[in-house]
Motif scaffolding. Structure first.
Motif, PDB file in Angstrom:
ATOM      1  N   UNK A 156      36.963  24.729  47.100  1.00 51.32           N
ATOM      2  CA  UNK A 156      35.506  26.229  47.662  1.00 51.32           C
ATOM      3  C   UNK A 156      34.610  25.906  47.612  1.00 51.32           C
ATOM      4  N   UNK A 157      33.971  24.224  47.852  1.00 51.53           N
ATOM      5  CA  UNK A 157      33.160  24.003  47.349  1.00 51.53           C
ATOM      6  C   UNK A 157      32.777  23.208  48.797  1.00 51.53           C
ATOM      7  N   UNK A 158      33.586  23.089  49.349  1.00 49.88           N
ATOM      8  CA  UNK A 158      34.045  22.393  50.924  1.00 49.88           C
ATOM      9  C   UNK A 158      34.108  23.563  52.042  1.00 49.88           C
ATOM     10  N   UNK A 159      34.369  24.575  51.039  1.00 47.67           N
ATOM     11  CA  UNK A 159      34.485  25.663  52.375  1.00 47.67           C
ATOM     12  C   UNK A 159      32.861  26.185  52.494  1.00 47.67           C
ATOM     13  N   UNK A 218      27.994  33.265  47.771  1.00 48.71           N
ATOM     14  CA  UNK A 218      28.958  33.647  47.366  1.00 48.71           C
ATOM     15  C   UNK A 218      30.427  34.009  47.989  1.00 48.71           C
ATOM     16  N   UNK A 219      31.377  33.144  47.883  1.00 48.63           N
ATOM     17  CA  UNK A 219      32.800  33.939  48.469  1.00 48.63           C
ATOM     18  C   UNK A 219      33.906  34.316  47.446  1.00 48.63           C
ATOM     19  N   UNK A 220      34.258  35.159  47.579  1.00 45.91           N
ATOM     20  CA  UNK A 220      34.431  36.748  46.597  1.00 45.91           C
ATOM     21  C   UNK A 220      36.350  35.981  47.075  1.00 45.91           C
ATOM     22  N   UNK A 221      37.406  36.698  46.198  1.00 49.83           N
ATOM     23  CA  UNK A 221      38.547  36.484  46.398  1.00 49.83           C
ATOM     24  C   UNK A 221      39.473  37.667  45.753  1.00 49.83           C
ATOM     25  N   UNK A 222      39.833  38.714  46.503  1.00 47.29           N
ATOM     26  CA  UNK A 222      40.145  40.504  45.468  1.00 47.29           C
ATOM     27  C   UNK A 222      41.408  40.193  45.901  1.00 47.29           C
ATOM     28  N   UNK A 223      42.189  40.896  44.704  1.00 45.78           N
ATOM     29  CA  UNK A 223      43.599  40.578  44.612  1.00 45.78           C
ATOM     30  C   UNK A 223      43.734  42.064  44.978  1.00 45.78           C
ATOM     31  N   UNK A 224      44.749  43.014  45.444  1.00 45.57           N
ATOM     32  CA  UNK A 224      45.506  43.788  46.783  1.00 45.57           C
ATOM     33  C   UNK A 224      44.750  45.334  46.212  1.00 45.57           C
ATOM     34  N   UNK A 225      44.239  45.297  45.267  1.00 47.13           N
ATOM     35  CA  UNK A 225      44.211  46.677  44.423  1.00 47.13           C
ATOM     36  C   UNK A 225      42.333  46.984  44.816  1.00 47.13           C
ATOM     37  N   UNK A 226      41.849  46.352  44.958  1.00 47.78           N
ATOM     38  CA  UNK A 226      40.215  47.200  46.006  1.00 47.78           C
ATOM     39  C   UNK A 226      39.679  46.941  44.650  1.00 47.78           C
ATOM     40  N   UNK A 227      38.371  47.970  45.299  1.00 43.45           N
ATOM     41  CA  UNK A 227      37.398  48.546  44.606  1.00 43.45           C
ATOM     42  C   UNK A 227      35.925  48.115  44.214  1.00 43.45           C
ATOM     43  N   UNK A 228      35.685  46.610  45.745  1.00 39.55           N
ATOM     44  CA  UNK A 228      34.636  46.305  46.195  1.00 39.55           C
ATOM     45  C   UNK A 228      33.750  47.386  46.782  1.00 39.55           C
ATOM     46  N   UNK A 248      38.525  36.001  52.515  1.00 37.68           N
ATOM     47  CA  UNK A 248      37.911  35.929  51.644  1.00 37.68           C
ATOM     48  C   UNK A 248      36.506  36.729  51.992  1.00 37.68           C
ATOM     49  N   UNK A 249      36.199  37.164  51.472  1.00 38.84           N
ATOM     50  CA  UNK A 249      34.670  37.999  51.841  1.00 38.84           C
ATOM     51  C   UNK A 249      33.304  37.476  51.231  1.00 38.84           C
TER      52      UNK A 249
END
Length: 331
Positions: A156-159, A218-228, A248-249
């Protein structure tokens, strides 16, 4: 700052842009131009967008999500044994309702686990007491968890470093403009567990209160349940940032807004877990080198326009942010 709910119907469909960055690391000038145009548009609007084609292997993501769920399923006493209050660099476990990100609201309905890149005690950054550098705390018998976490942090640091290069090009800067900022960056991986939203929540009680992020990317990984949810300041309603498999968001922190004289935006966002299920997410915060000076980027100034903010080091900016009332116990 507490956000007053608007009476308009909240957005039900995703309206954040999706940017496919496949081939970004070896992109032709034509592809770079196309990507940067999309990034410029997204960053000038809400400062939030999805990326796909990022190259982080799904097997690593799945392994880490599974390890994270196992961690949060541990008995409370085992998690409390590595509470982040025991860490000089704020690494470790944070109990549910231990943070209030939106001033004037009940505590957030989430528990977390903070990690970062591993730096030995004799590293110059650690010796100097720099913000965000040091060792992680781990639960016992967690070799697989550690391996997956460290690999994910490295990738993720490289990305994030590559995204900073694309960000530079989008601002009509040389591709390596942020090279010094990217050198030995402070990073934080924050694993989060949200129980379902209570059937009868307290007024304004939610998983994560409305806030902007403090740092760089910020790079966010979400599961499939949502909420953001992301605040649309133009239309004045909350956008549901629904999970998209393999994405990623990405969102900008306050430091990027400052750096660009507010040409690029950091935006309020929050989490309300209305899925009725356990929700898991992993924001990765790319803060940059603490000694780097954030000074208004010349290409972000219009003719006869002056910088809104004086130069400041990354570390001082972050320490100032953590002096806000809800962070009195940090640093």
């Amino acid at each position: 700052m507490m956000v007053t709910e608007n009476k308009k119907t909240e957005a039900l469909a995703t309206s954040l842009p999706i940017i496919d960055i496949t081939g970004y690391s070896t992109a032709t000038p034509e592809l770079e131009k196309e990507l940067c145009s999309k990034i410029r548009e997204a960053c000038s609007d809400k400062g939030f967008f999805y990326i796909v084609g990022h190259g982080i292997d799904q097997s690593l993501i799945s392994e880490l999500l599974a390890q994270m769920q196992l961690f949060f399923g541990l008995p409370k006493n085992q998690k409390r044994a590595i509470d982040k209050s025991l860490s000089p660099n704020d690494r470790g476990y944070e109990a549910i309702k231990n943070q209030t990100l939106e001033e004037g609201t009940p505590p957030d309905l989430k528990e977390g686990f903070y990690l970062g890149a591993e730096y030995a005690d004799d590293h110059p950054m650690v010796q100097a007491g720099r913000f965000g550098y040091g060792k992680n705390q781990w639960p016992s018998n967690s070799e697989c968890f550690q391996k997956a976490s460290n690999q994910y942090i490295n990738e993720m640091t490289e990305l994030a470093t590559s995204l900073m290069s694309l960000l530079a090009l989008s601002l009509n800067l040389p591709k390596n403009y942020f090279a010094a900022f990217n050198h030995e960056p402070a990073v934080t991986l924050r694993m989060l567990h949200y129980p379902p939203q209570p059937e009868n929540p307290l007024p304004n009680e939610k998983g994560c209160g409305a806030h902007t992020d403090f740092g760089g990317l910020t790079l966010l990984l979400q599961d499939h349940n949502g909420g953001l949810q992301v605040w649309d300041r133009k239309q004045e309603y909350w956008i549901d940032a629904k999970p998209i498999k393999g994405s990623f968001i990405v969102n900008l922190g306050d430091m990027i807004s400052r750096w660009t004289n507010d040409k690029y935006q950091s935006t309020l966002h929050r989490v309300i877990n209305k899925s009725g299920k356990e929700r898991y997410s992993m924001p990765f915060f790319f803060t940059g080198n603490p000694e780097h000076i954030v000074s208004c980027i010349p290409t972000c100034l219009d003719p006869n326009e002056s910088p809104k903010y004086p130069p400041i080091s990354v570390e001082q900016h972050m320490r100032n942010m953590y002096k806000k009332p809800m962070f009195d116990n940090k640093y």
